[in-house]
Design a protein around this motif. Structure first.
Motif, PDB file in Angstrom:
ATOM      1  N   LEU A  93       0.837  -1.200   0.000  1.00  0.00           N
ATOM      2  CA  LEU A  93       0.000   0.000   0.000  1.00  0.00           C
ATOM      3  C   LEU A  93       0.872   1.249   0.000  1.00  0.00           C
ATOM      4  CD1 LEU A  93      -3.019   0.925   0.371  1.00  0.00           C
ATOM      5  CD2 LEU A  93      -2.535   1.015   2.809  1.00  0.00           C
ATOM      6  N   GLY A  94       0.513   2.216  -0.800  1.00  0.00           N
ATOM      7  CA  GLY A  94       1.284   3.459  -0.803  1.00  0.00           C
ATOM      8  C   GLY A  94       0.559   4.579  -1.524  1.00  0.00           C
ATOM      9  N   ALA A 140       2.681 -10.473  -2.601  1.00  0.00           N
ATOM     10  CA  ALA A 140       1.420  -9.797  -2.301  1.00  0.00           C
ATOM     11  C   ALA A 140       0.269 -10.300  -3.164  1.00  0.00           C
ATOM     12  CB  ALA A 140       1.584  -8.292  -2.510  1.00  0.00           C
ATOM     13  N   ASP A 141      -0.928 -10.131  -2.621  1.00  0.00           N
ATOM     14  CA  ASP A 141      -2.136 -10.369  -3.410  1.00  0.00           C
ATOM     15  C   ASP A 141      -2.586  -9.075  -4.083  1.00  0.00           C
ATOM     16  OD1 ASP A 141      -2.634 -13.135  -2.428  1.00  0.00           O
ATOM     17  OD2 ASP A 141      -2.812 -12.097  -0.506  1.00  0.00           O
ATOM     18  N   PHE A 142      -2.338  -7.974  -3.382  1.00  0.00           N
ATOM     19  CA  PHE A 142      -2.846  -6.690  -3.866  1.00  0.00           C
ATOM     20  C   PHE A 142      -1.741  -5.636  -3.929  1.00  0.00           C
ATOM     21  CE2 PHE A 142      -6.360  -8.642  -1.524  1.00  0.00           C
ATOM     22  CZ  PHE A 142      -7.410  -8.540  -2.437  1.00  0.00           C
ATOM     23  N   ILE A 143      -1.898  -4.726  -4.884  1.00  0.00           N
ATOM     24  CA  ILE A 143      -1.154  -3.474  -4.850  1.00  0.00           C
ATOM     25  C   ILE A 143      -2.208  -2.386  -4.676  1.00  0.00           C
ATOM     26  CG2 ILE A 143       0.141  -1.798  -6.226  1.00  0.00           C
ATOM     27  CD1 ILE A 143       1.615  -4.133  -7.516  1.00  0.00           C
ATOM     28  N   GLY A 144      -2.105  -1.638  -3.585  1.00  0.00           N
ATOM     29  CA  GLY A 144      -3.058  -0.561  -3.319  1.00  0.00           C
ATOM     30  C   GLY A 144      -2.386   0.779  -3.539  1.00  0.00           C
ATOM     31  N   THR A 171      -0.857 -10.650 -12.031  1.00  0.00           N
ATOM     32  CA  THR A 171      -0.207 -11.277 -10.869  1.00  0.00           C
ATOM     33  C   THR A 171      -0.734 -10.682  -9.559  1.00  0.00           C
ATOM     34  OG1 THR A 171       1.762 -11.491 -12.232  1.00  0.00           O
ATOM     35  CG2 THR A 171       2.039 -11.879  -9.866  1.00  0.00           C
ATOM     36  N   TYR A 172      -0.960  -9.399  -9.569  1.00  0.00           N
ATOM     37  CA  TYR A 172      -1.465  -8.707  -8.370  1.00  0.00           C
ATOM     38  C   TYR A 172      -2.748  -7.966  -8.733  1.00  0.00           C
ATOM     39  CZ  TYR A 172       3.534  -9.343  -7.694  1.00  0.00           C
ATOM     40  OH  TYR A 172       4.783  -9.876  -7.651  1.00  0.00           O
ATOM     41  N   LYS A 173      -3.680  -7.952  -7.800  1.00  0.00           N
ATOM     42  CA  LYS A 173      -4.888  -7.155  -8.011  1.00  0.00           C
ATOM     43  C   LYS A 173      -4.535  -5.700  -7.689  1.00  0.00           C
ATOM     44  CE  LYS A 173      -7.569 -10.926  -8.170  1.00  0.00           C
ATOM     45  NZ  LYS A 173      -8.072 -11.431  -9.467  1.00  0.00           N
ATOM     46  N   VAL A 174      -4.774  -4.822  -8.634  1.00  0.00           N
ATOM     47  CA  VAL A 174      -4.453  -3.411  -8.394  1.00  0.00           C
ATOM     48  C   VAL A 174      -5.711  -2.685  -7.917  1.00  0.00           C
ATOM     49  CG1 VAL A 174      -3.602  -1.257  -9.377  1.00  0.00           C
ATOM     50  CG2 VAL A 174      -2.620  -3.446 -10.111  1.00  0.00           C
ATOM     51  N   VAL A 175      -5.611  -2.144  -6.719  1.00  0.00           N
ATOM     52  CA  VAL A 175      -6.732  -1.456  -6.090  1.00  0.00           C
ATOM     53  C   VAL A 175      -6.383   0.028  -5.996  1.00  0.00           C
ATOM     54  CG1 VAL A 175      -8.218  -1.380  -4.057  1.00  0.00           C
ATOM     55  CG2 VAL A 175      -7.093  -3.516  -4.687  1.00  0.00           C
ATOM     56  N   GLY A 190      -7.795   0.423 -16.206  1.00  0.00           N
ATOM     57  CA  GLY A 190      -7.759  -1.030 -16.061  1.00  0.00           C
ATOM     58  C   GLY A 190      -7.416  -1.511 -14.660  1.00  0.00           C
ATOM     59  N   ALA A 191      -7.793  -0.726 -13.644  1.00  0.00           N
ATOM     60  CA  ALA A 191      -7.578  -1.178 -12.262  1.00  0.00           C
ATOM     61  C   ALA A 191      -8.548  -2.311 -11.952  1.00  0.00           C
ATOM     62  CB  ALA A 191      -7.796  -0.021 -11.296  1.00  0.00           C
ATOM     63  N   ASP A 192      -8.144  -3.208 -11.066  1.00  0.00           N
ATOM     64  CA  ASP A 192      -9.019  -4.330 -10.716  1.00  0.00           C
ATOM     65  C   ASP A 192     -10.151  -3.907  -9.795  1.00  0.00           C
ATOM     66  OD1 ASP A 192      -7.618  -6.636 -12.000  1.00  0.00           O
ATOM     67  OD2 ASP A 192      -5.974  -5.845 -10.783  1.00  0.00           O
ATOM     68  N   LEU A 193      -9.875  -2.868  -9.000  1.00  0.00           N
ATOM     69  CA  LEU A 193     -10.891  -2.464  -8.020  1.00  0.00           C
ATOM     70  C   LEU A 193     -10.713  -0.992  -7.660  1.00  0.00           C
ATOM     71  CD1 LEU A 193     -13.146  -3.491  -6.029  1.00  0.00           C
ATOM     72  CD2 LEU A 193     -11.332  -3.884  -4.369  1.00  0.00           C
ATOM     73  N   TYR A 194     -11.858  -0.295  -7.533  1.00  0.00           N
ATOM     74  CA  TYR A 194     -11.868   1.061  -6.989  1.00  0.00           C
ATOM     75  C   TYR A 194     -12.633   1.021  -5.677  1.00  0.00           C
ATOM     76  CZ  TYR A 194     -14.040   5.570  -6.009  1.00  0.00           C
ATOM     77  OH  TYR A 194     -14.509   6.690  -5.361  1.00  0.00           O
ATOM     78  N   CYS A 195     -12.025   1.508  -4.608  1.00  0.00           N
ATOM     79  CA  CYS A 195     -12.716   1.563  -3.313  1.00  0.00           C
ATOM     80  C   CYS A 195     -13.085   3.015  -3.018  1.00  0.00           C
ATOM     81  CB  CYS A 195     -11.823   1.033  -2.193  1.00  0.00           C
ATOM     82  SG  CYS A 195     -11.514  -0.722  -2.336  1.00  0.00           S
ATOM     83  N   PRO A 196     -14.370   3.300  -2.843  1.00  0.00           N
ATOM     84  CA  PRO A 196     -14.790   4.684  -2.632  1.00  0.00           C
ATOM     85  C   PRO A 196     -14.396   5.247  -1.273  1.00  0.00           C
ATOM     86  CG  PRO A 196     -16.686   3.214  -2.502  1.00  0.00           C
ATOM     87  CD  PRO A 196     -15.523   2.379  -2.925  1.00  0.00           C
TER      88      PRO A 196
END
Lengths: 211, 460
Positions: A93-94, A140-144, A171-175, A190-196
């Protein structure tokens, strides 16, 4: 003094008192795994209250500090017992390069940690390649990636472009998240997820991981 | 502002001030001190009274904000030290601050003066969409805002692209975007016949290099214009921000102190926001050498300040500063709803009303939570400024404003979490002519007539 007292102290953000009581309870033979699980429930409850702004950031940050302090005391005993609660997921996360605003990222980190995620915090103004290197090291599973300014949002795009460029796409889910960021931007890059918001991140990420 | 010759003494404290680890500053120094001060001064939010008329409360908030700033200071993350300002230095800065400035140039220059609580002088009106915009709409939107009759100053929309390239902070595209921004704005100002209009520019610059690149009295940001210095997070700064302080002072333009305390964040609730607004004003005055402050407190989840938990601290802090200083400060509205919705018009009117009677100048209006590209128009700002002028000229009291605010809140407050996004600029404006569509104008007129029926005495 009991586990109930410890839960109360953690909820009130009493770091030193929580540490002292955790030590005492440990000596009395309390189950460290059960203790951590019950304290995690306290943090989830606080997180819910925070999502409704019934409590504010200082309260939840202090409680998070108390929780971390207690976990640090209990961890050696957990490891020695051979039991290990499975992490929900591993997250790098960064805040992206050029952006020095870290408050949103810090809240997300706290929410993830209190929901059982393992988080590697890159801080603010982190170069795109650093996200990827850290994800490789961590497995990692995710890059945030957080961005608070419109002119730093391209940093999120750059991470995804770099992943593709070096053959790590998927390889990593980009959030992604941050004040100016939205679903439209996530779709565009093309991000895998957007968190509001921070509160929704743990649940949305868990759901994505199960897919 | 703080006397310019103090700038070196103050900024040197980035290297000589008390050491503190960054992770400890907010939880161990700022948050407990704010909590203690709110309690000490018996500051208590009352949701039933978004516009209190309690002078003693206002004065306590002033004292509390003063004490917070003096005790906490401003943290520099580059040096891990706290810039602290002593009691006498705050007093000196307040004593030597001017209560008025001529801003802008030539026939377009305007005298910007301190306002008092319930002042009958209209607020100074800075029109600003506060939003990012497509490159091909930027000039049109500048024109549209500059056409506004009540405009005393403008802060233009922000570019995300220049020459078709995505602007990247601290890189060459940012320099290019900043230059494009000021060119569009200057051209538009000349086209509408306001070549010397007061600009607060350029919002496209996130990095100090972008700001410095556009300082030019011929084609760029002039010394009769203003620039802003913000903070990283609550009461935290960095050298990239302090670089601007030095540049603006030595270039000779006006400096605005930009702050956005977060409701629900480190400042806590409404009481903490009110106290922090005062503390931020003093910090800007003493450390940034600011000639004015530009405040946009906002809700952590919604990104707005048009609901009562934010209106209350805006009202109280405005009154605190109006009664106890001669400083200049603008109240920057952030709405939940988007353009061409009745809700946005109500939110803007309410924010402007509450701010005006509480001694603020106006900076309107960031719409749609200041989040979505192209979603702002001059029409909502126009209505807000008209409400501000009317409320001042008819001498509305705080009690009268409170009654009106409650009526307006009842029209939109329950939709705050799920506010409509409305339309984009090009959907409710004729882009070529920079004029509102008839449908948009009619909605504005309808809400204005409703406000008039409620007791706002518009001059036209």
């Amino acid at each position: 003094m009991s586990l109930e007292d410890l839960k109360k102290l953690v909820a009130e953000g009493e770091v030193e008192k929580s540490e002292a009581l955790a030590q005492k309870l440990l000596e009395q033979g309390v189950d460290p795994i059960r203790t951590i699980q019950e304290l995690a429930d306290v943090m989830i409850d606080l997180g819910d209250k925070f999502s409704r702004l019934e409590v504010f950031l200082p309260e939840i940050m202090l409680a998070g500090d108390a929780m971390t302090a207690v976990v640090n005391i209990l961890r050696p005993r957990v490891l020695a017992s051979g039991e290990k609660g499975a992490a929900q997921g591993k997250v790098v996360l960064g805040v992206v390069k050029g952006d020095v605003h870290a408050i949103g990222k810090d809240i997300v980190k706290l929410m993830l940690q209190t929901n059982g995620y393992e988080v590697k915090d890159l801080g603010a103004d982190a170069p795109s390649l650093q996200f990827i290197k850290a994800a490789q090291e961590m497995g990692a599973d995710f890059i945030g990636a957080s961005a608070l300014m419109t002119t730093t949002m391209p940093g999120q795009k750059e991470i995804i472009a770099l992943l593709k460029e070096i053959g790590l796409n998927g390889t990593y889910k980009v959030v992604i998240g941050g004040a100016p960021v939205g679903q439209e931007w996530a779709d565009l890059i093309g991000a895998d997820l957007y968190c509001p918001d921070a509160s929704s991140a743990p649940g949305m990420m868990a759901k994505l991981l199960k897919k | 502002m703080a006397a310019p010759y103090r700038i070196w003494e103050i900024l040197q404290r980035s290297h000589t001030g008390p050491f503190c680890e960054e992770k400890d500053f907010m939880p161990k120094i700022f948050a407990p001190k704010l909590k203690e001060i709110v309690k000490k001064y018996a500051i208590k939010y009352d949701p039933q009274t978004p516009v209190p008329a309690d002078n003693d409360l206002a004065d306590r908030v002033w004292q509390a904000g003063w004490e917070l700033f003096r005790e906490v200071g401003l943290y520099n993350t580059d040096t891990n030290r706290i810039i602290k300002v002593a009691e006498d230095e705050i007093k000196e800065a307040l004593y030597t601050a001017k209560g008025e400035y001529w801003v802008g140039a030539g026939k377009d220059a305007v005298l910007w003066k301190h306002r008092r609580v319930e002042d009958e002088a209209p607020p100074f009106c800075i029109f600003s969409p506060d939003i990012t915009v497509n490159e091909n709409l930027h000039h049109s939107m500048c024109l549209a805002y500059l056409k506004e009759p009540l405009l005393d100053g403008i802060c233009a929309p922000i570019l995300e692209e220049a020459a078709g390239q995505l602007i990247r902070s601290a890189g060459p595209t940012e320099i290019s975007g900043c230059i494009q921004h000021i060119y569009n704005l200057r051209l538009a100002a000349r086209q509408v016949g306001r070549p010397g209009v007061f600009l607060v520019a350029v919002g496209t610059a996130e990095h100090d290099s972008g700001q410095i690149a556009v300082s030019d009295n011929e084609w760029g940001v002039r010394t009769t214009d203003a620039r802003l210095v913000g903070s990283l997070s609550e009461f935290m700064t960095a050298d990239t921000l302090l670089n601007r302080v030095v540049h603006y002072a030595q270039y000779g333009c006006y400096t605005g102190n930009l702050t956005g305390p977060i409701y629900g964040g480190w400042c806590g609730g409404s009481e903490g926001i009110a106290v922090s607004l005062v503390a931020y004003t003093l910090s800007g005055l003493c450390i940034h050498g600011a000639h004015f402050s530009q405040h946009f407190p906002f809700h952590l989840h919604w990104g707005s300040n048009s609901t009562r938990e934010l209106l209350w601290p805006i009202a109280v802090a405005g009154q605190a500063m109006a009664r106890n200083s001669k400083l200049l400060y603008t109240s920057n509205g952030f709405a939940n709803a988007g353009p061409m919705t009745e809700m946005l018009f109500y939110e803007t009117a309410c924010h402007a009303l509450v701010s005006t009677v509480s001694g603020w100048h106006l900076w309107e209006m960031a719409s749609t939570r200041n989040k979505y590209r192209n979603r702002a128009t001059p029409m909502e700002a126009r209505l807000g400024m008209e409400v501000g002028h009317a409320a001042a000229r008819q001498g509305l009291t705080r009690e009268q404003a409170n009654a009106l605010a409650l009526k307006l809140l009842s029209r939109y407050e329950d939709q705050a979490a799920d506010a409509p996004r409305g339309k984009e600029y090009q959907e409710c404006y004729d882009v070529a002519q920079a004029l509102p569509t008839q449908e948009h104008f009619d909605m504005y007129r309808q809400v204005k007539d409703e406000l008039a029926a409620l007791g706002i005495d518009f001059p036209y």
